[in-house]
Design an enzyme around this catalytic site. Structure first.
Site, short mmCIF file in Angstrom:
data_model
loop_
_atom_site.label_atom_id
_atom_site.label_comp_id
_atom_site.label_asym_id
_atom_site.label_seq_id
_atom_site.Cartn_x
_atom_site.Cartn_y
_atom_site.Cartn_z
N ASP A 123 0.87 -1.19 0.00
CA ASP A 123 0.00 0.00 0.00
C ASP A 123 0.90 1.24 0.00
O ASP A 123 2.13 1.13 0.18
CB ASP A 123 -0.88 -0.06 1.27
CG ASP A 123 -1.90 1.06 1.35
OD1 ASP A 123 -2.32 1.59 0.31
OD2 ASP A 123 -2.29 1.40 2.50
N GLU A 141 2.70 4.87 -4.03
CA GLU A 141 2.72 5.82 -5.17
C GLU A 141 4.04 6.55 -5.31
O GLU A 141 4.40 6.87 -6.46
CB GLU A 141 1.57 6.82 -5.02
CG GLU A 141 0.19 6.22 -5.20
CD GLU A 141 -0.28 5.39 -4.00
OE1 GLU A 141 0.30 5.56 -2.91
OE2 GLU A 141 -1.20 4.59 -4.14
N ASP A 161 -8.90 3.13 -2.03
CA ASP A 161 -10.04 3.43 -1.15
C ASP A 161 -11.30 3.71 -1.95
O ASP A 161 -11.34 4.60 -2.78
CB ASP A 161 -9.70 4.64 -0.28
CG ASP A 161 -8.49 4.36 0.60
OD1 ASP A 161 -8.12 3.18 0.74
OD2 ASP A 161 -7.91 5.31 1.13
#
Ligand code: MIG
Length: 593
Positions: free
Chosen positions: A235, A238, A313
């Site tokens: 997670d 990015e 999300d």
């Protein structure tokens, strides 16, 4: 698409880039980037399938995930302590809900230090994971890129423990120490260590463009595999940074980049790709007899080689639910075949129920019996469909053509399919038209040309038109293409609970009375399939004078699925006809009268 002919463009540029599909001007589709070379590949189709195949040949084919990764997965931000995890699994089993995977989100760690456990919440990770394993449940843990910035306290003793992940980390943190010693962390252009802020507070990021840093990061995963953990969830890759969510703070961060020492302006978009690569290769080294399972939020072209992607999300709203269909289909058209979202979508390839930290609980039993019963019905259907889903997954691995498809992929010559984003197909054969708007119990479904069977009622439709179908909450409209055979397994609680015996081939004959499939099977967990360790069984059905003739082909491949029965069920007859035969792997002909 130009006059029914498809072409593809892969813009291989990792700088911040732009793709405009007619927004600034209806006349123009354009793409561009803030730096780098104008490097793009043009793929002539004319079929979309061919473009996807060529793209996979160029950027890599998705390897097969373990079969259990197609099972039901449950997550929560966050399940802790240990007793809560055990209770969720206990509820699943007690309520006869199938489950294959449970996730540990960031609170399993010792104050968000990756590759450690909070031993107050999880005093015995190995024992817990073994206990869950006995109930058929695998454990996957989250691993973020942020490594806590923690120079050792003065006079801190060195760590020589066999399981450093279970040691107290307050005096020194073994991952930070090792990364500093190896000089694996990213610096700014001016030479300063780059210190973003993420869950552990001040943190550092690994330069994943350094081969030795990737190797080190991969090996760190022994902290998980030694304790029985089956997969890794990446997670925040990015990479997210609480200092500046736009990424602006990262532009002068330097990476090795094959000796170019270029900045994040170029490398930021490949950070997640290389982190997933390090993870995948680490898992493959640590457990060479098992297929790695990695889930990622970010990536770049080629991410399909290393990881499943989930869409981050998602709100529990109708709007978000409706977006699932175009998100999964366009990810598939972009070369990423194994994707999913935080649930809904029971036929999404990756199926994980997940929930944010501050909301109500959302396991299947939290809404009352009426809803739980409907959810159970679909979870069980998913397991019955596993032979079909796995056969379709293997096709995606081999050809680059995704499981979850927009209709236009299968019906490129039918312009009516081009703008449909509220129905989809699984492989060639199953069309699904979910309700994605509130307060309606019926909907219009476009069925392409040919004959279709309603999956639930067997009602026959002639396609090329819109049909209105009933869709109360317990019925998701599903249609099977005439000419298809859907291989199905018995219900099961988890993958491997029992052998897929019998395999039921549900036959949907076309106008000429024909149908076919090629069932794919392998051991479901090891990489042996790459070297011929699989089995493919062709089934062909033809109509004869007073019967249907089923031809079972000789098994191809080296994998022996063992003795079991095949049941054939013909769906066109007014009364269902079935016949069961033993599968001996040889050519056989069976008649159904
Ligand atoms: O800022 O790890 O998308 O699935 O539960 C939140 C905590 C960080 C974002 C992920 C979500 C996960 C959460 N993470």
């Amino acid at each position: 698409m130009q006059k029914g002919t498809a072409y593809g463009i892969f813009f291989d540029n990792s700088y911040r880039s732009y793709f405009d599909f007619g927004r600034l001007s209806q006349e123009r589709i354009w793409f561009g980037a803030e730096g780098g070379e104008l490097n793009y590949y043009f793929f002539y189709g004319p079929s979309i399938e061919k473009i996807l195949g060529r793209y996979a040949d160029l950027t890599g084919h998705m390897p097969l995930v373990p079969l259990w990764a197609l099972g039901v997965q449950q997550c929560r931000y966050s399940y802790y302590p240990q007793s809560v995890v055990e209770e969720v699994v206990r509820q699943y089993r007690e309520r006869d809900l199938p489950l294959d995977v449970i996730y540990l989100d960031i609170h399993y760690m010792n104050r968000y230090r990756v590759f450690t456990f909070d031993t107050k919440r999880f005093p015995d990770p190995e024992g817990l994971i073994e206990k869950l394993g006995k109930q058929g449940v695998k454990t996957v843990v989250i691993v973020d890129p942020g490594v806590k910035y923690q120079p050792p306290a003065a006079g801190a003793p060195s760590v020589n423990a066999p399981k450093p992940e279970l040691q107290p980390q307050e005096q020194r943190y073994y991952v930070f120490d090792q990364g500093m010693a190896g000089n694996y962390f990213q610096h700014r252009k001016n030479g300063q260590l780059f210190i973003p802020r993420v869950w552990p507070g001040d943190s550092v990021f690994v330069d994943f463009t350094l081969p030795e840093a990737r190797h080190w990061w991969g090996d760190l995963h022994r902290a998980y595999t030694d304790n029985g953990i089956a997969g890794i969830w990446n997670d925040m890759n990015e990479p997210a940074d609480f200092v500046d969510q736009t990424g602006g703070n990262q532009r002068d961060v330097v990476s090795y980049d094959e000796g170019e020492n270029s900045t994040h302006a170029k490398n930021r978009n490949v950070f997640a790709l290389l982190m997933a690569r390090a993870t995948y290769e680490g898992l493959a080294r640590l457990q060479p007899d098992r297929r790695p399972f990695v889930v990622t939020r970010a990536g770049y072209a080629g991410i399909q080689r290393y990881s499943t992607m989930w869409t981050g999300d998602t709100n529990s709203t109708w709007e978000s639910l409706a977006l699932n269909v175009p998100m999964f289909t366009t990810l598939g058209l972009s070369g990423e075949p194994f994707v999913g979202s935080d649930v809904g979508g029971f036929l999404a390839p990756f199926f994980r129920n997940h929930h944010a930290i501050d909301g109500y609980d959302q396991e299947p039993w939290r809404f009352g019996k009426y809803y739980e019963d409907i959810i159970r019905k679909y979870l069980k259907l998913r397991y019955r469909l596993l032979p079909f889903l796995y056969t379709t997954l293997e096709e995606a691995h081999r050809t680059g053509v995704p499981l979850f498809r927009p209709l236009l992929l299968n019906y490129q010559d039918d312009a009516n399919t081009y703008n449909l984003d509220d129905e989809f197909m699984i492989g060639h054969d199953l069309l699904v038209a979910p309700i994605v708007k509130p307060d309606i119990t019926s909907r219009l479904v476009y069925l392409p040309r040919g004959i279709w069977y309603d999956f639930w009622t067997n009602k026959r439709y002639v396609g090329g038109i819109m049909v209105r179908v009933d869709a109360p909450l317990e019925i998701v409209p599903m249609f099977v293409r005439a000419g298809a055979i859907i291989p199905m397994a018995p219900e099961m609680k988890y993958v491997g609970e029992k052998p897929a015996d019998p395999i039921t081939f549900t036959i949907y004959p076309d106008e000429r009375g024909s149908a076919s499939t090629a069932l794919y099977e392998d051991d479901g967990t090891s990489p042996a399939y790459e070297r011929g360790g699989f089995s493919r069984t062709k089934i062909d059905v033809k109509r004869a004078a007073n019967a249907f003739v089923v031809k079972i082909g000789a098994r191809e491949g080296d994998y022996n699925p063992g003795a079991r029965k095949f049941t054939f069920l013909i769906k066109s007859a007014t009364t269902s006809k079935t016949v069961t035969v033993a599968d001996d792997g040889r050519v056989r002909t069976v008649e159904i009268r």
